[in-house]
Scaffold this motif. Structure first.
Motif, PDB file in Angstrom:
ATOM      1  N   ASN A 136       0.832  -1.194   0.000  1.00  0.00           N
ATOM      2  CA  ASN A 136       0.000   0.000   0.000  1.00  0.00           C
ATOM      3  C   ASN A 136       0.869   1.249   0.000  1.00  0.00           C
ATOM      4  N   SER A 137       0.281   2.333  -0.372  1.00  0.00           N
ATOM      5  CA  SER A 137       0.969   3.619  -0.369  1.00  0.00           C
ATOM      6  C   SER A 137       1.354   3.999   1.059  1.00  0.00           C
ATOM      7  N   THR A 138       2.584   4.448   1.234  1.00  0.00           N
ATOM      8  CA  THR A 138       3.048   4.847   2.560  1.00  0.00           C
ATOM      9  C   THR A 138       2.271   6.062   3.058  1.00  0.00           C
ATOM     10  N   GLY A 139       2.029   7.006   2.183  1.00  0.00           N
ATOM     11  CA  GLY A 139       1.276   8.204   2.574  1.00  0.00           C
ATOM     12  C   GLY A 139      -0.132   7.867   3.049  1.00  0.00           C
ATOM     13  N   LEU A 140      -0.808   6.973   2.331  1.00  0.00           N
ATOM     14  CA  LEU A 140      -2.157   6.563   2.713  1.00  0.00           C
ATOM     15  C   LEU A 140      -2.137   5.844   4.059  1.00  0.00           C
ATOM     16  N   SER A 141      -1.150   5.000   4.270  1.00  0.00           N
ATOM     17  CA  SER A 141      -1.039   4.289   5.544  1.00  0.00           C
ATOM     18  C   SER A 141      -0.804   5.249   6.700  1.00  0.00           C
ATOM     19  N   VAL A 142       0.022   6.258   6.503  1.00  0.00           N
ATOM     20  CA  VAL A 142       0.298   7.237   7.556  1.00  0.00           C
ATOM     21  C   VAL A 142      -0.959   8.060   7.861  1.00  0.00           C
ATOM     22  N   VAL A 143      -1.662   8.480   6.827  1.00  0.00           N
ATOM     23  CA  VAL A 143      -2.883   9.273   7.028  1.00  0.00           C
ATOM     24  C   VAL A 143      -3.944   8.448   7.759  1.00  0.00           C
TER      25      VAL A 143
END
Length: 85
Positions: free
Chosen positions: A25-32
């Motif tokens: 998965n996208s790292t940015g999406l996971s962080v958000v």
């Protein structure tokens, strides 16, 4: 050579294809998602902690409990469904 080894040799290519994993998965999406869901959970705990026995306000506890349950439901049920598509 036993029959077991012969049977395993025929299934070896199929096993290699089954072991392929996704790109992730996208790292940015996971962080958000982590920040939003953890904030919701921590906010629910904070609201539950505001209830005192001297001046009971059950809506604080119920609101905090609802926030925690929504955060847990989203984390363990909705997010895996959303990210697995």
């Amino acid at each position: 050579m036993s029959n077991q080894h012969v049977a395993d040799e025929h299934r070896a290519p199929a096993r290699a294809e089954d072991n392929v994993t996704s790109s992730g998965n996208s790292t940015g999406l996971s962080v958000v998602l982590f920040i939003v869901l953890f904030g919701l959970f921590a906010g629910g705990l904070y609201l539950m902690s505001l209830m005192t026995m001297r001046e009971p306000q059950p809506w604080l506890f119920i609101g905090g409990l609802t926030m925690c349950l929504v955060a847990l439901f989203a984390t363990f049920d909705l997010v895996p469904r959303f990210l697995s598509k």
